[in-house]
Write an enzyme that holds these catalytic residues in place. Structure first.
Site, PDB file in Angstrom:
ATOM      1  N   ASP A 127       0.834  -1.202   0.000  1.00  0.00           N
ATOM      2  CA  ASP A 127       0.000   0.000   0.000  1.00  0.00           C
ATOM      3  C   ASP A 127       0.871   1.255   0.000  1.00  0.00           C
ATOM      4  O   ASP A 127       0.679   2.150   0.822  1.00  0.00           O
ATOM      5  CB  ASP A 127      -0.940  -0.026   1.216  1.00  0.00           C
ATOM      6  CG  ASP A 127      -2.056   1.006   1.102  1.00  0.00           C
ATOM      7  OD1 ASP A 127      -2.366   1.429  -0.036  1.00  0.00           O
ATOM      8  OD2 ASP A 127      -2.606   1.403   2.142  1.00  0.00           O
TER       9      ASP A 127
ATOM     10  N   ALA B 234       0.129   9.014   1.301  1.00  0.00           N
ATOM     11  CA  ALA B 234      -0.416   9.102   2.655  1.00  0.00           C
ATOM     12  C   ALA B 234       0.310   8.177   3.629  1.00  0.00           C
ATOM     13  O   ALA B 234       0.222   8.347   4.840  1.00  0.00           O
ATOM     14  CB  ALA B 234      -1.912   8.763   2.636  1.00  0.00           C
TER      15      ALA B 234
END
Lengths: 205, 780
Positions: free
Chosen positions: B231, B235
């Site tokens: 991932d 962010a």
């Protein structure tokens, strides 16, 4: 309420308990593919079928919070079918109001021309096929390879018993035994897992 | 025509599984001729009723990604509870003495709630003991309620905690409080790169290169130990000192979420905007997926928005799955060709074209210092890589590992090349190459698929490498070419029900010398199915010598359909399994399924087996399809040969057994024979002693004996650790003491005896004998 019905009621009650993830997951595993495939067969694209199936499952989840049971007056299968059909109908209604994105009108006519009984038969067929594979995946490992083969070749592939017996080096009697044992086990697996939903009539309050 | 038909109660008992196998033979005999009973049985079983539609599965129907996504979505927060986001940490906090704290959690003084997501809450907290500020990530209760998920979450977090790197957020510890798992990590004041982008806009080229280089170096370290982030996105990248230094966070956590939940945007489990096409399609992801996400991250840093943008989630997913992005220079023409090319390569839809993290790092270094020559850059990269790997602290000290903390690396005989991972070494190797594994202790290995490349892999002199396959659903080696492994410890952690083998070999020979195989399973025994160490398909030879298989479920599974004659080890045998001077603890030693016309030979010498059973035969094979030669060995088993009583007779006809000077302890019987009519099991004549066994027509035993009574049996079910093995060592020695010429098992596994052997002239002969050309010669 006899012993069996109590067990089934417990299973549905389990579903009502939102903490009971295991029961919910089993429920999702069993029924989502059924509803999804049913929608696909009615001409929906994958994304739309998933949307409708999700709506059905959500409706079921919501209704379960208010379930009342009236055993012996119908079936969970029928109830689920009704919910699915209603959701499908509202899907088509929505789709009709939108510009036809995928030959919607033709498809719409096609669907509406299908008599309800055939739709219901189709649902039952899909339901029972799904049940079979769901159960088969779970019990297969419990049997020796020749036992399973004897069942598969005769019951699923419809090969003559004599031929199968010869191919597997078993007697015909042994093939009958193998097949019957597997089928009994499959039924047991379904009964155990679903609490035989078929016998339940579930009414959303 | 049958005078006495069994009662319906008997048939019901059969269907409920209450009739022993042996008595089923009798019932089968009755059914051979009695039509009414056939019909009765069919009726009782429910065949022909409408419960099922017996039809083949149309697999294409189950492959729908939409369906899979829906099922996982429904199983997640939305379906089950319809809630989960709106929970409060307050009820889980204990009162705190500190004036600034709002309470304590897991012993940490909570200062404030930093962030909330679908997955959990991030707290800023004070660690009193070490007097430092930490970030505590607490898993949400609705996710923590799922035991399987909770354990996966903790497992992933612990794996990530082993990674210590300048550009990875440090995980201090992992714990559980009031049923909620949490991760304690380094607290970074700086915003995330996403927040930076949102306020400052796109980065300059040199900044993109600097960030890229730091992230690539983090991935080199992570991928070398088999950690996949899954991932990577702005962010999940935290700034430590403005843009000068970045750290990657949440390693592998999305993995634990994705197996339970959806990947819809509202969950922390991630927006698909930075996913690789294979990840978006729900396919298994490897290290290449991280490289794609790294490319996507850099793309968005360079142009200020994510590579894939769409109004609707479905549209977005479709775009991501296709994986085709606008060439970056169309969005920002002044970018250098070097950076644009690298980002383009990383974002290649084909995972094999994205290169490795090490190559990416090297390219970044080149971009940062364009005047340096290629060669120099590569050398520097390799040196840095070794340094990174040395710095990793293994939490799991291995009994077989050496003391010295030597650097891990892989060299090839063909070119003296140094590779950073076994995968890279295998890729660079030429057919017939020798790969040497340097370094001590645990080396995590990604599943390797080898095609058309015979290989030999051994430890470097003095090295004690332990290769652990990090995948729970793929073998460490899947090869169609000859493979020889020497002086290695191979292990597999199996959190999975459908346990893959450690090695899958097809159509070629496998040799394991001086190896130890360990297959620890995290799954209850009842759920494990075919957890073989070696799965050999049409393999002409499987040879295990001077090795330990401790503890394993099943050692060798051999399936033969078609072994071509030029590959046969010894005429007239189609294949041979050879086990010499080896020790095995576990369930089953060998399972043979021989569908060829030629027999298989199983040769066992000087070995010790403490097993559930020694041999399982496929009962459908032609007669005399397995020849067993077993000598000077200790066999402690439940039964020597497995088979339901119903099939025992078939199995015996498959078998040709000759034993010499063995010691047996058999809990049940050598093989369970079927009962004759009407007699309760076990049947008379069931072989329980060597004399009974030798009495069977298919068996010949000379000089073998039963073990003296009175020695305690070793229970396999309880025997799972190295400690157990040590505790049981005396037992084995007592058995061996009984033998006039006991097996001499002194050179197992990597260690001094192996090094001595490698230094001996005999080794030269062995080396010559195992040239991976499929030819086979005896090891002695």
């Amino acid at each position: 309420m006899d012993q069996g019905l109590q067990t089934r009621a417990t299973l549905l009650l389990n579903l009502r308990d939102v903490e009971n993830h295991a029961a919910w997951e089993r429920f999702v595993d069993l029924y989502t593919p059924l509803i999804f495939q049913f929608c696909r067969k009615r001409g929906l694209q994958e994304v739309d079928a998933a949307d409708v199936a999700q709506e059905v499952m959500k409706a079921v989840a919501g209704a379960i919070q208010k379930f009342e049971y009236e055993p012996d007056r119908g079936g969970f299968r029928n109830w689920l079918f009704t919910v699915t059909r209603n959701k499908l109908k509202s899907f088509w209604d929505r789709r009709q109001r939108q510009p036809a994105a995928m030959g919607g009108t033709t498809m719409m006519q096609l669907i509406q021309e299908q008599p309800g009984s055939s739709e219901e038969l189709d649902w039952d067929h899909e339901y029972r096929l799904r049940m079979f594979h769901w159960a088969a995946d779970r019990v297969r490992a419990e049997f020796k390879v020749p036992t399973w083969e004897a069942f598969w070749k005769t019951a699923v592939q419809n090969q003559p018993i004599g031929e199968v017996a010869r191919a597997l080096g078993l007697t015909e009697g042994a093939v009958y035994i193998a097949r019957s044992r597997v089928i009994a086990k499959l039924r047991l697996a379904v009964e155990h897992a679903t609490g035989d939903w078929d016998d339940l009539r579930v009414v959303a309050a | 025509m049958n005078a006495v038909c069994p009662t319906p109660a008997t048939w019901r008992a059969l269907l409920s599984g209450a009739v022993p196998e042996a008595e089923q033979v009798e019932l089968a005999g009755h059914l051979d001729t009695c039509e009414p009973c056939r019909q009765l049985l069919e009726q009782l079983s429910g065949h022909g009723t409408t419960t099922f539609v017996f039809a083949e599965r149309d697999d294409s129907r189950n492959e729908s990604i939409e369906l899979r996504r829906l099922v996982s979505r429904l199983k997640g927060v939305e379906g089950a509870a319809g809630e989960g986001i709106d929970w409060d940490i307050a009820p889980y906090l204990q009162p705190s003495a500190g004036s600034e704290a709002i309470g304590t959690f897991g012993g940490y003084e909570v200062l404030e709630i930093v962030a909330r997501g679908g997955m959990g809450i991030v707290l800023k907290a004070h660690d009193r003991q070490l007097d430092r500020v930490v970030a505590v990530k607490v898993l949400a209760p609705h996710l923590a309620a799922n035991i399987e998920f909770r354990e996966r979450f903790l497992r992933e977090a612990r794996a990530a905690a082993a990674l210590q790197h300048d550009h990875v957020v440090v995980i201090h510890s992992v714990g559980e409080e009031a049923g909620l798992p949490f991760i304690v990590m380094q607290h970074l004041a700086g915003p995330s790169l996403q927040a930076w982008l949102d306020t400052h806009g796109r980065l300059g080229e040199s900044e993109v290169i600097r960030v890229g280089r730091q992230l690539a170096s983090a991935l080199v370290a992570a991928h070398a130990v088999g950690l996949i982030h899954r991932d990577i996105k702005p962010a999940n990248i935290l700034l430590e000192d403005g843009l000068a230094r970045v750290r990657l966070t949440d390693f592998g956590l999305v993995h634990s979420v994705n197996q339970t939940n959806t990947t819809d945007g509202h969950l922390l489990a991630g927006t698909p905007q930075f996913m690789s096409p294979e990840q978006a399609a729900g396919a298994p992801v490897g290290v290449a997926s991280d490289l794609f996400s790294l490319g996507g991250t850099l793309y968005s840093l360079a142009i200020g928005h994510p590579p894939f943008v769409a109004d609707r989630m479905t549209e977005l997913l479709a775009k991501v799955r296709k994986g085709i992005v606008e060439p970056i220079r169309r969005e920002r023409s002044e970018l250098s060709a070097g950076l644009a090319g690298l980002i383009g390569r990383l974002m290649s839809p084909d995972p094999t074209r994205r290169g490795t993290a090490a190559e990416t790092l090297a390219t970044f270094r080149k971009l940062a210092r364009p005047k340096k020559a290629n060669l120099v850059v590569w050398t520097t990269a390799a040196a840095a890589l070794l340094a990174v790997l040395v710095g990793i602290v293994w939490p799991d000290p291995h009994p077989n590992a050496g003391d010295a903390n030597r650097p891990v690396g892989f060299t090839l005989r063909s070119g003296g090349t140094i590779a950073s991972s076994l995968a890279e070494a295998v890729e660079l190797a030429t057919p017939g190459d020798l790969i040497e594994v340097h370094g001590d202790g645990l080396i995590e290995v990604q599943p390797l698929t080898v095609r058309g490349k015979p290989l030999r892999i051994r430890n470097a002199v003095g090295a004690r490498p332990v290769l652990r396959c990090v995948s729970s659903d793929a073998p460490m080696f899947d090869t169609d070419s000859a493979l020889t492994l020497e002086g290695l410890v191979l292990e597999h952690q199996l959190p999975n029900v459908l346990a893959p083998p450690l090695i899958r070999i097809t159509g070629a020979s496998l040799r394991l010398w001086h190896c130890r195989m360990q297959k620890r399973s995290l799954v209850p025994r009842a759920y494990r199915q075919r957890a073989f160490c070696v799965e050999a398909n049409d393999a002409p030879l499987v040879e295990i010598a001077y090795s330990e298989l401790i503890p394993v479920e099943r050692a060798v599974g051999l399936v033969l359909q078609n072994v071509t004659s030029d590959r046969r080890p010894v005429e007239p045998f189609a294949a041979e399994v050879r086990i010499m001077q080896s020790l095995m603890f576990g369930m089953e030693t060998c399972e043979v399924e021989n569908r060829t016309a030629e027999p298989v030979r199983l040769t066992i010498e000087d070995s010790v087996f403490i097993n559930r059973l020694l041999l399982r035969l496929d009962d459908l094979a032609p007669a005399n399809s397995v020849e067993v030669r077993i000598k000077d060995s200790v066999i402690e088993v439940d039964s020597v040969i497995f088979g339901f009583a119903l099939e025992a007779q078939y199995i015996l006809t498959n078998l040709n057994w000759s034993g010499d000077n063995n010691r047996y302890r058999v809990q049940q019987a050598f093989i369970n024979l079927p009962t004759s009519q009407g007699r309760p099991a076990p049947a008379p004549g069931t072989p329980r002693t060597v004399v009974d066994w030798d009495g069977l027509a298919e068996v010949e035993e000379t000089g073998s004996r039963m073990m003296p009574a009175g020695l305690r049996a070793v229970f396999m079910d309880a025997l799972l650790t190295q400690e157990d093995l040590t505790a049981n060592k005396l037992e084995i020695e007592a058995m061996l003491a009984d033998m006039p010429s006991p097996p001499e098992i002194v050179r197992m596994g990597p260690g001094k005896p192996y090094e001595d052997w490698r230094a001996s002239p005999a080794y030269v002969i062995w080396e010559a004998a195992i040239r991976p050309d499929h030819a086979v010669s005896p090891p002695k």
